[in-house]
Each structure stands twice: as C-alpha cells, then as structure tokens.
Design a protein around this motif. Structure first.
Motif, PDB file in Angstrom:
ATOM      1  N   ASP A 248      16.234  -8.354  -1.724  1.00 15.96           N
ATOM      2  CA  ASP A 248      17.443  -8.742  -2.448  1.00 15.96           C
ATOM      3  C   ASP A 248      18.578  -7.752  -2.222  1.00 15.96           C
ATOM      4  OD1 ASP A 248      16.492 -11.003  -3.483  1.00 15.96           O
ATOM      5  OD2 ASP A 248      16.545 -10.404  -5.582  1.00 15.96           O
ATOM      6  N   ALA A 249      18.356  -6.523  -2.677  1.00 16.80           N
ATOM      7  CA  ALA A 249      19.446  -5.549  -2.686  1.00 16.80           C
ATOM      8  C   ALA A 249      19.643  -4.904  -1.316  1.00 16.80           C
ATOM      9  CB  ALA A 249      19.169  -4.470  -3.729  1.00 16.80           C
ATOM     10  N   ARG A 250      18.703  -5.038  -0.437  1.00 11.97           N
ATOM     11  CA  ARG A 250      18.773  -4.503   0.921  1.00 11.97           C
ATOM     12  C   ARG A 250      19.009  -3.001   0.930  1.00 11.97           C
ATOM     13  NH1 ARG A 250      23.185  -6.229   2.732  1.00 11.97           N
ATOM     14  NH2 ARG A 250      23.740  -7.072   0.702  1.00 11.97           N
ATOM     15  N   ASN A 251      18.386  -2.294   0.026  1.00 12.64           N
ATOM     16  CA  ASN A 251      18.432  -0.835   0.063  1.00 12.64           C
ATOM     17  C   ASN A 251      17.076  -0.347   0.554  1.00 12.64           C
ATOM     18  OD1 ASN A 251      18.700   1.872  -0.321  1.00 12.64           O
ATOM     19  ND2 ASN A 251      19.603   1.721  -2.357  1.00 12.64           N
ATOM     20  N   TRP A 252      16.912  -0.380   1.864  1.00  9.45           N
ATOM     21  CA  TRP A 252      15.604  -0.057   2.440  1.00  9.45           C
ATOM     22  C   TRP A 252      15.157   1.369   2.177  1.00  9.45           C
ATOM     23  CZ3 TRP A 252      13.153  -2.784   7.090  1.00  9.45           C
ATOM     24  CH2 TRP A 252      13.318  -4.172   6.952  1.00  9.45           C
ATOM     25  N   PRO A 253      16.038   2.364   2.326  1.00 11.18           N
ATOM     26  CA  PRO A 253      15.567   3.731   2.075  1.00 11.18           C
ATOM     27  C   PRO A 253      14.967   3.872   0.682  1.00 11.18           C
ATOM     28  CG  PRO A 253      17.686   3.782   3.138  1.00 11.18           C
ATOM     29  CD  PRO A 253      17.417   2.344   2.822  1.00 11.18           C
ATOM     30  N   PHE A 254      15.623   3.275  -0.304  1.00 14.17           N
ATOM     31  CA  PHE A 254      15.114   3.397  -1.663  1.00 14.17           C
ATOM     32  C   PHE A 254      13.783   2.671  -1.823  1.00 14.17           C
ATOM     33  CE2 PHE A 254      15.409   2.134  -6.280  1.00 14.17           C
ATOM     34  CZ  PHE A 254      14.964   3.360  -6.725  1.00 14.17           C
ATOM     35  N   GLY A 255      13.711   1.454  -1.271  1.00 11.57           N
ATOM     36  CA  GLY A 255      12.455   0.708  -1.330  1.00 11.57           C
ATOM     37  C   GLY A 255      11.333   1.481  -0.656  1.00 11.57           C
ATOM     38  N   ALA A 256      11.645   2.082   0.489  1.00 12.66           N
ATOM     39  CA  ALA A 256      10.641   2.844   1.225  1.00 12.66           C
ATOM     40  C   ALA A 256      10.193   4.056   0.408  1.00 12.66           C
ATOM     41  CB  ALA A 256      11.202   3.287   2.572  1.00 12.66           C
ATOM     42  N   ALA A 257      11.158   4.731  -0.232  1.00 11.35           N
ATOM     43  CA  ALA A 257      10.816   5.908  -1.036  1.00 11.35           C
ATOM     44  C   ALA A 257       9.910   5.505  -2.200  1.00 11.35           C
ATOM     45  CB  ALA A 257      12.082   6.581  -1.540  1.00 11.35           C
ATOM     46  N   ALA A 258      10.220   4.371  -2.832  1.00 12.06           N
ATOM     47  CA  ALA A 258       9.382   3.906  -3.943  1.00 12.06           C
ATOM     48  C   ALA A 258       7.976   3.595  -3.447  1.00 12.06           C
ATOM     49  CB  ALA A 258       9.994   2.664  -4.584  1.00 12.06           C
ATOM     50  N   SER A 259       7.897   3.046  -2.247  1.00  4.18           N
ATOM     51  CA  SER A 259       6.585   2.720  -1.707  1.00  4.18           C
ATOM     52  C   SER A 259       5.791   3.988  -1.385  1.00  4.18           C
ATOM     53  CB  SER A 259       6.758   1.815  -0.498  1.00  4.18           C
ATOM     54  OG  SER A 259       5.960   2.210   0.560  1.00  4.18           O
ATOM     55  N   ILE A 260       6.521   5.026  -0.960  1.00  5.66           N
ATOM     56  CA  ILE A 260       5.837   6.294  -0.690  1.00  5.66           C
ATOM     57  C   ILE A 260       5.306   6.897  -1.991  1.00  5.66           C
ATOM     58  CG2 ILE A 260       6.261   8.683   0.039  1.00  5.66           C
ATOM     59  CD1 ILE A 260       7.918   7.449   2.318  1.00  5.66           C
ATOM     60  N   LEU A 261       6.051   6.676  -3.050  1.00  3.49           N
ATOM     61  CA  LEU A 261       5.573   7.129  -4.358  1.00  3.49           C
ATOM     62  C   LEU A 261       4.203   6.508  -4.672  1.00  3.49           C
ATOM     63  CD1 LEU A 261       6.940   8.826  -6.686  1.00  3.49           C
ATOM     64  CD2 LEU A 261       7.307   6.636  -7.807  1.00  3.49           C
ATOM     65  N   LEU A 262       4.092   5.214  -4.399  1.00  6.23           N
ATOM     66  CA  LEU A 262       2.811   4.535  -4.623  1.00  6.23           C
ATOM     67  C   LEU A 262       1.721   5.107  -3.722  1.00  6.23           C
ATOM     68  CD1 LEU A 262       3.210   0.671  -5.001  1.00  6.23           C
ATOM     69  CD2 LEU A 262       2.600   2.365  -6.694  1.00  6.23           C
ATOM     70  N   THR A 263       2.104   5.386  -2.474  1.00  4.27           N
ATOM     71  CA  THR A 263       1.121   5.951  -1.544  1.00  4.27           C
ATOM     72  C   THR A 263       0.621   7.300  -2.043  1.00  4.27           C
ATOM     73  OG1 THR A 263       2.438   4.901   0.174  1.00  4.27           O
ATOM     74  CG2 THR A 263       0.698   6.373   0.899  1.00  4.27           C
ATOM     75  N   LEU A 264       1.542   8.093  -2.587  1.00  4.07           N
ATOM     76  CA  LEU A 264       1.141   9.396  -3.113  1.00  4.07           C
ATOM     77  C   LEU A 264       0.185   9.228  -4.287  1.00  4.07           C
ATOM     78  CD1 LEU A 264       4.456  11.447  -2.942  1.00  4.07           C
ATOM     79  CD2 LEU A 264       2.426  11.637  -1.497  1.00  4.07           C
ATOM     80  N   ALA A 265       0.471   8.250  -5.134  1.00  2.96           N
ATOM     81  CA  ALA A 265      -0.426   7.982  -6.255  1.00  2.96           C
ATOM     82  C   ALA A 265      -1.814   7.641  -5.727  1.00  2.96           C
ATOM     83  CB  ALA A 265       0.112   6.827  -7.100  1.00  2.96           C
ATOM     84  N   MET A 266      -1.825   6.853  -4.648  1.00  2.33           N
ATOM     85  CA  MET A 266      -3.104   6.485  -4.042  1.00  2.33           C
ATOM     86  C   MET A 266      -3.832   7.727  -3.532  1.00  2.33           C
ATOM     87  SD  MET A 266      -3.813   4.136  -0.717  1.00  2.33           S
ATOM     88  CE  MET A 266      -2.998   5.230   0.416  1.00  2.33           C
ATOM     89  N   ALA A 267      -3.098   8.593  -2.844  1.00  4.94           N
ATOM     90  CA  ALA A 267      -3.710   9.795  -2.291  1.00  4.94           C
ATOM     91  C   ALA A 267      -4.334  10.629  -3.402  1.00  4.94           C
ATOM     92  CB  ALA A 267      -2.662  10.606  -1.532  1.00  4.94           C
ATOM     93  N   PHE A 268      -3.611  10.733  -4.516  1.00  7.01           N
ATOM     94  CA  PHE A 268      -4.111  11.504  -5.642  1.00  7.01           C
ATOM     95  C   PHE A 268      -5.429  10.923  -6.158  1.00  7.01           C
ATOM     96  CE2 PHE A 268      -4.322  11.993 -10.268  1.00  7.01           C
ATOM     97  CZ  PHE A 268      -4.418  13.370 -10.353  1.00  7.01           C
TER      98      PHE A 268
END
Lengths: 285, 256, 346
Positions: A248-268
């Motif tokens: 929708d908003a086409r803010n890929w960097p932000f979407g990508a950063a949020a997804s990395i947050l999830l990945t970090l949660a997974m790593a933890f």
C-alpha cells in the motif's frame, strides 16, 4: 572406499539443494537486509543513499506501540495455545497407539480448506447476528447480543484457532518420548504427583514447549488476514504493517526493517530453544 | 485419575476445532441468502460457484499448484535428506541450519524476501514464482519427515546392496526408496497441505496471469457473507480427503 | 503401464490445463463490487473477449500493485479515482487513449470531462461518479444525525464504521475542523489526526470492500458509506438512510485508464466503448447505485433511480461538497504515516 561412480549423484544432489537454498533463501534475505538500509523512492521503491531512517522510524513511539500491541496479542495467542495444547498433547499420548495416528490426522484435516476460508467460517460464528450469539440468546444465557466480531478478542480467537495444531504437534512428540520409567522412578522415590510434574515432566517437555512457542508466536505476528477479517482492519499485527508498507504505502525500507525485527525475534527464540536442548543433553528431542 | 477426563478433554478440543468446519459444510447447503438462519437444503451455492468461471479456474490453479509444489518439494527434499543422512560434506551444519531457519521463518518474512528477489531478476509473477515460493517453504518439512524415517533405518541394507555391486544410484532406487516410501508420502501430503493452506506467501508472489484461491477469496470474504465460499471450502476438503484415501490405497498396494 | 501413466500426467502438466485455444482475455482491475456481473457477461457475449475481473479496495493498493507488476503487463484496464489519475498520468504509467477507437465519448457530461486531473481526457474516460456521506440505520439510531461531527457523539461508542480509505477518512477529519479535505498542510493533517484519534474508540471497523455490509450484519449503526453502497444496502435494510453531512460531502470521479504496458489495449478500448453505450451505463447505475456521467443514459433510467437523491444529489445536497484532488506524493506520505498510526492506535 567410494567408487567414482557414486560421486556424480552426490554432486548433483548437493548442487541442486545448495543452489535452491542460496537462490531462494539466502539471496532474498540479503536483499531484504539491503532494502532496509536504503532510502524510500516513490518511483522505483528503493534508492541510494544508504540510511538508517527505516530503523529510526521503527523506534518511533507510535510504531513501537503497534509492535508491542501485536506482541501482546501474539503472546496471548501463544499462552492460550499452550494452556489448551499442553494437556491436550498429554492426553493424546495416553491414548492407545493405533488411535493416536488417527487423532493426529484429524488435527491436520482442517488445513485442507484454505485458512482464509476457515477464518471466514469463524466470522459466521462470532458475528453479532451469528451462530454463537443466536445460540446464547436462544438458551437465554444473554439478553443482548455480545459484540465479539471486530474486537481484539476475535483476533486472538482466530489466531488460536489457526495455530493450535502447531503447538500440539511438537508437544505431542515430547510427550510421546517421555519414558514411563522416569515417571515411575520419580513416583517410587516418593515424589507426589505435583513435584513429579514440576521437577520431571516440565523440564523434559521444555524443548517441545519452546518449539511450540516458536511455531505459534512468530506466525501470530504475521498472519495479516486475521485482523483484516475478524479485527475490522484494526488490532493490527506486525504482519499488517509489513504488508501495508509493501503493498500500500510503498515504503520498502521500513517494511524490510520491520521484517528484520521479526527475524531477530525468531533468532532469539531459536537460541533459547537450543539452550534448553543443550541443558537436557543431546537426546532430549 | 479416570481415563474419561483426558478423553473428554480431547473430545471438547476436537469439537472446537471442527465447529467452524462443520458450520462451513452445513451452511454450504443452506438455501438462505443472509447466511445466519437455516433456509432449507439447496445446491444453489455449488451452482453459483461453478457458474463463476474465474473462481473455478482459481480453484483448479490452486489444486494444480499444490500438487506440483508437493511433488517437486518431495523430490528435492528426499534427495536432500538422503544426502544429509549418507554423506559427509563441508557445510552440512550450515545446510541443516538454513533448512531450520526456513521452517521457523514467519511466512511474511519469506514472502517479502521472495517478492524482492522475483522483482530483481524480473520474473513475472505467476505460476513459476508461486511454485518456487511454495516449494521453498515446503522443503524443510519434507526433509525432516524423510530424515526421521532414515534415522531409524538399518545401515547394513545399503552396504549389502553395494557389496552386491550396486552403485549409489541403483542402491537408492532399489533399496532406499522402498524403505522411505511412507515418509515420502507423508512429506508429500504435508507439502500439499501447506501449499493449499497458504495465504500469506501467495498474496505477495502471485499475479493476475495465474490467479489462485487466496486472492480470489480474500476480497469475497471481506465483502461480507458469501455462501459460495462455504461451498468452495467444502469442495476443497472433499478433494483432499479423496487424495488421501488414494494415497493410502497406493501405499497398501505397494506393500503387497 | 506405470510409465505411460506418468508420462501422460507430465504431458498434461506441461501443456497447462487443456490444450484448447486460449480465448482473448481482458484483465480488468477494478474496485470490489463495482460492476454488475451481467454487464461483463454481455460484453463477453458480444465480443468474445473473456474478462478477468480482479479487485482492490483502495487506490493505494491498486497503484502499488500496478507498479509492482509494471513490467509484466498484468492489467489492461484499471479504475482509479480522480487524484490517482493525475498521479499516474504524471508518472508516465498510462497509455494515451486512442479517441478514434472510442464512440460515444460525447455522451459524457461536459462538466465531468476535460478536468484538471487529465486535460482533454488524453488518458482517462470517466466511468462513474459518486459521493461518500453518512449512513444511518434509523431502525437503531434515535435522534438526528446531520453532520460528520455527530459521529464523535458518545451515544455511538463502538458503533461507527469508517471506509478503509485514507483520503476519505482524513477528509472527514479535516472538514470537521473546517479545513479543506484536500489539505497538504502537515499541521492541518496532524490536527485532523488528533481529532480522528478521538473518534477511534467509537470505531468498530474499517471497510472498503463493501461498506454496506457491517450495517446489514448489524455490526455498526452509523458511519461513512459510498452512495451506491447505501442504495444497494437499502434493498436488504430499508432503514438504512444516506445523509448529506452539513460540513459537506466527499465527491469523487472514477475513470478507466489503460496502464502503459497493457497486453491487450485493443480489448481495453473495446471495453471502454461498451461502457459508454447508454443502455449499459444506465444498467450499471441502476444496479449498483452510483451516478453515471453518461447523459443519454440518465434519460433511460427509471424515475425512481433518476430521482433518488442518494444516487443523483440535488444542487442543495452539493453545497460544501468537495471533489478529491491530487495532493502530491509528499503530502500523501504525511497522510500515510498518520493513517497507519490511526489504524494501529487503540
């Protein structure tokens, strides 16, 4: 010694699977990391220069609030799944063996209608004019229909419904491995039911609990269609934020950063899981 | 503690798990348009479903995708499991770890990373992109299933085969495959199930040239009550059950 | 035997499902529930072109997806609202419309063509226009509801529905504060956000796929709605009333555009042509309740449709009305930020 004839087969298999994983797992994840440190561009999604704006935006108190609320809903979902799933898996492991397979199979059958369709079926039940309210009104339990749909509770119910089997299956596998003689030993040593549970059963099933938490908590932050259908497009999950940024908003960097947050949660969580296995020795599941 | 307490508990949870499915199936035969009351028995939603060309096409596409994704992921997954089980090679731990990461990754993370990849290499979003994505998330589950079977397998059998002059390929075909057949079937079913159930990944990597169910249903479901969706869900369920019985039948026949 | 079966299975797989000749296809990307099936069927019957109808629920989603699938020529026709027509035109995403292939362009209301968004309609042909106003279920709501401001009333706690459309929701907030609904001033937008976040506890759901449904399902009793949805909703729920709020209604115009990389622009032109036929335009307006810009079609409408104030507002209804305009990407980002905050806030 291996003959030279064996080698082509081995090489072919290894090239195939490594190629697949490098191209479809490693590269894409690298791309996401790359996108997260670039700048938003209205024309072509991302552009140079590099910047950490996306991560700064994540720390914005309001987004932080969204993430915390999403985490809260996911945690509630996980807790409910655990509370329902733990005794369930235990009871399941006590059923005669032949019947266990059938019961496990019955856990999987609902997946054969797409999860979207099942979420929709939940809406039929939870709606203000829905089946549950009609039933309760008919039985005289309530006077006025209860507002269930489009609430936080509805989102959690939906998530629990979709994810419960993912909690039960790993728990079942640890209960299945739980050796009766441990329990008997504990009993013979004079331990009561409760101490046995706390000191023997809980530690032995901990890896299963953590695996279940991993399999429930992470998806519970990502299943964006549940708030869309049951939450009235409110009560958003991290998954909704990511989806909105990309579609929708086409803010890929932000979407990508949020997804990395999830990945970090997974790593933890994976780290915690590994630790718990180590403590039990390598044979613990 | 009596035996009935745990059994009663199991029954209650199964009841809750199946309540929406039962509602789905029952209401797919409901004549009433509004959907909440019972309006008599009727086939009309099945009729209107089959008159909806786009919907039927999406349904076939979904099923075809699930079949092909399950098959491809079983092939690659089984080979990977064999390699992990039999060979020593550098990076084995990394390979294992990567598969585990794929299995644990939230779907949405996988979805956006694949979308970024497909856009970068200019792959048109359609059947191929969906197949690649679905095989990727099915793969670790197949590997695990087959690995589990292999770890309980008598190592002397392949050795004996080799002593009799079989090379790896022949040995795999004549000894290993029959042994891991049940695991292959289980892995295949798991892949089929995961693919058919998926919404998140498909939302990102599908295009209008190959529409599958989730996107079709998504707006329908959000529009409000659509009894056709009930009919569709019922059909998917029936189809999958038939598939399962078929695979059971194949399995028992191959054993004889 | 087994091998033959396997080979034939593969063969079927490789050739796709069925080797029959592919019919000509038009990929239409449109709002949910924005075209009667009957119209699509008649088009296929007349021209032999199959219509693949895919839907979206917001301009933003449509635009993002079009950009995403830009190179793969996924869609032949889309239906953006006014402000997105100018945005897409300026970003060179559209194909000019060949007027020589279009008959019946002169049927269109002169007031709705040659607008600022697309001078001389080089890239767009109007489809329908409509308004976003207040819906009130008079069966459940006591007392009058006459203004957007009334939504903030305590009696509606937990019963309000808003469209899932960023610009429209902010339009309401801005109008209540007395600003233009097309404001680009970040301070005004922030103020509107503050105002709207006071409304959030009352909001039960956002819906842009079918804004009438939450009213019909008894989930909400008051809120925003599109006029066509109100007209359609009245069939099932006669007490659903469409109200022109005092602060002014939101007006919009949706137009057909052809994406630059469309695979089948000929079919797209043919479809636009078909839509401009008065009897088809009339059928659409009658079925889904929005106003057609096609003047001869209006004469074909039954009286009860043509005189329906919900579909065809009077001059009095349009006092204070404001047309949505393009506000530029920078302002859109400001809106987008507050929109997300609004929807995620509790």
């Amino acid at each position: 010694m291996r003959s030279a004839l064996q080698q082509p087969f081995k090489t072919a298999v290894l090239v195939l699977v490594w190629g697949w994983l490098l191209f479809l797992v490693f590269t894409p994840n690298l791309l996401v990391v790359g996108a997260s440190v670039m700048t938003r561009d209205p024309g072509s999604f991302i552009a140079l220069p590099f910047s950490l704006d996306a991560y700064r935006q994540l720390l914005n108190p309001l987004y932080l609030e969204v993430f915390l609320h999403s985490l809260y809903m996911a945690a509630m979902t996980t807790l409910c799944c655990l509370l329902i799933g733990y005794p369930f898996a235990w009871a399941l492991s006590k059923v005669p063996k032949q019947r266990q397979m059938l019961l496990i199979f019955l856990l999987i059958v609902p997946f054969w209608t797409n999860s979207l369709v099942r979420t929709y079926a939940l809406k039929l039940i939870l709606a203000t004019n829905g089946l549950l309210n009609n039933a309760l009104l008919g039985l005289g339990v309530i006077e006025e229909p209860v507002r269930l749909l489009y609430t936080e509770g509805a989102v959690i119910i939906g998530l629990v419904y979709l994810l419960l089997p993912f909690m039960i299956l790993p728990l079942y596998s640890v209960f299945d491995d739980l050796r009766e003689d441990y329990l008997r030993a504990s009993h013979d040593l004079g331990a009561g039911r409760w101490p046995t549970f706390i000191h023997v059963i809980v530690p032995l099933t901990l890896p299963g609990v953590l695996a279940g938490i991993m399999l429930v908590l992470l998806p519970a932050m990502g299943l964006f269609f549940v708030p869309d259908i049951l939450g009235g497009s409110r009560n958003l999950l991290v998954g909704n934020v990511i989806k909105n940024q990309f579609l929708d908003a086409r803010n890929w960097p932000f979407g990508a950063a949020a997804s990395i947050l999830l990945t970090l949660a997974m790593a933890f969580l994976m780290f915690a899981h590994k630790l718990s296995k180590k403590r039990l020795g390598e044979d613990g599941v | 503690m009596s035996r009935w307490l745990p059994r009663g508990y199991l029954a209650i949870v199964y009841g809750l798990l199946y309540a929406p499915i039962i509602v789905l199936v029952v209401f797919s035969f409901n004549d009433s348009r509004t959907g909440y009351e019972w309006g008599g028995l009727s086939w009309r939603w099945y009729e209107s479903l089959f008159n909806n060309r786009a919907m039927v096409e999406a349904m076939w596409n979904s099923l075809w995708l699930a079949l092909s994704a399950a098959t491809v992921s079983t092939l690659i997954g089984a080979l990977t499991a064999l390699a992990l089980h039999r060979y020593r090679f550098r990076g084995k731990k990394v390979l294992n770890g990567m598969l585990f990461v794929v299995m644990m990754s939230p779907e949405i993370v996988l979805a956006i990373s694949l979308l970024a990849l497909f856009l970068l290499v200019g792959l048109q979003l359609g059947y191929v992109s969906l197949l690649l994505a679905h095989v990727t998330f099915c793969l670790p589950f197949v590997v695990i299933t087959v690995m589990a079977r292999l770890s309980g397998f008598d190592e002397r059998l392949p050795e004996a085969a080799r002593d009799l002059g079989a090379n790896d390929f022949t040995m795999t075909r004549t000894v290993l495959i029959p042994v891991i057949m049940p695991a292959l079937l289980a892995g295949w079913l798991l892949g089929f199930t995961l693919s058919l159930d998926d919404v998140v990944v498909s939302t990102f990597v599908s295009g209008p040239s190959y529409e599958i169910l989730p996107l079709r249903i998504y707006s329908m479901v959000r529009v409000g009550l659509k009894p056709e969706v009930n009919a569709l869900g019922t059909l998917l369920l029936v189809f999958s059950l038939v598939m399962l019985m078929l695979s059971q039948w194949i399995l028992t026949r191959s054993k004889q | 035997m087994k091998k033959i079966a396997l080979a034939s299975l593969l063969a079927v797989g490789l050739t796709g499902c069925g080797g029959s000749e592919e019919p000509e296809v038009l990929n239409l990307y449109n709002w949910s529930e924005y075209m009667p099936q009957e119209v699509l069927d008649r088009f296929t019957e007349e021209t032999g072109i199959q219509v693949v109808y895919t839907t979206y629920d917001s301009n933003e989603a449509m635009y993002a997806r079009l950009k995403l699938l830009d190179d793969s020529a996924a869609y032949d026709l889309a239906v953006p609202s006014t402000y997105y027509v100018s945005k897409m035109r300026q970003e060179d995403l559209l194909m000019p419309i060949d007027r020589s292939k279009i008959e019946g362009f002169d049927n269109l209301d002169p007031e709705l063509v040659n607008l600022d968004i697309d001078p001389d309609n080089q890239y767009s042909v109007p489809y329908l226009w409509g308004t976003t106003g207040l819906a009130v279920d008079t069966g459940d709501v006591e007392g009058d509801v006459t203004a957007w401001e009334d939504l903030w009333d305590e009696r509606f706690e937990g019963q309000v529905m808003l469209t899932n459309d960023m610009r429209e929701v902010f339009h309401v907030g801005l109008r209540v504060l007395g600003y233009s609904g097309n404001s680009t001033n970040p301070d005004e937008i922030e103020e509107a956000y503050e105002k709207l976040s006071e409304l959030m506890p009352s909001v039960r759901t956002f819906n842009s796929d079918a804004p009438r449904m939450p009213y019909l399902e008894g989930e909400t009793e008051v809120g925003m709605i599109w006029n066509g949805e109100a007209v359609m909703g009245r069939d099932a729920l006669p007490t659903l009333e469409y109200v022109y709020p005092e602060e002014g209604i939101i007006a919009w115009l949706d137009s057909f555009v052809i994406p630059k990389n469309a695979k089948n622009p000929d079919a797209a032109h043919e479809f636009i042509n078909f839509m401009l036929k008065p009897e088809i335009a009339a059928l659409i307006s009658e079925e889904i309740g929005y106003a057609t810009p096609n003047l001869p079609a209006r004469d074909l409408l039954p009286d009860e449709v043509a005189d329906d104030r919900a579909s065809y507002p009077t001059a009095e209804d349009m006092v204070n009305a404001e047309f949505q305009t393009d506000i530029g990407d920078e302002a859109l980002q400001v809106y987008a930020k507050y929109w997300e905050m609004l929807k995620s806030g509790q």
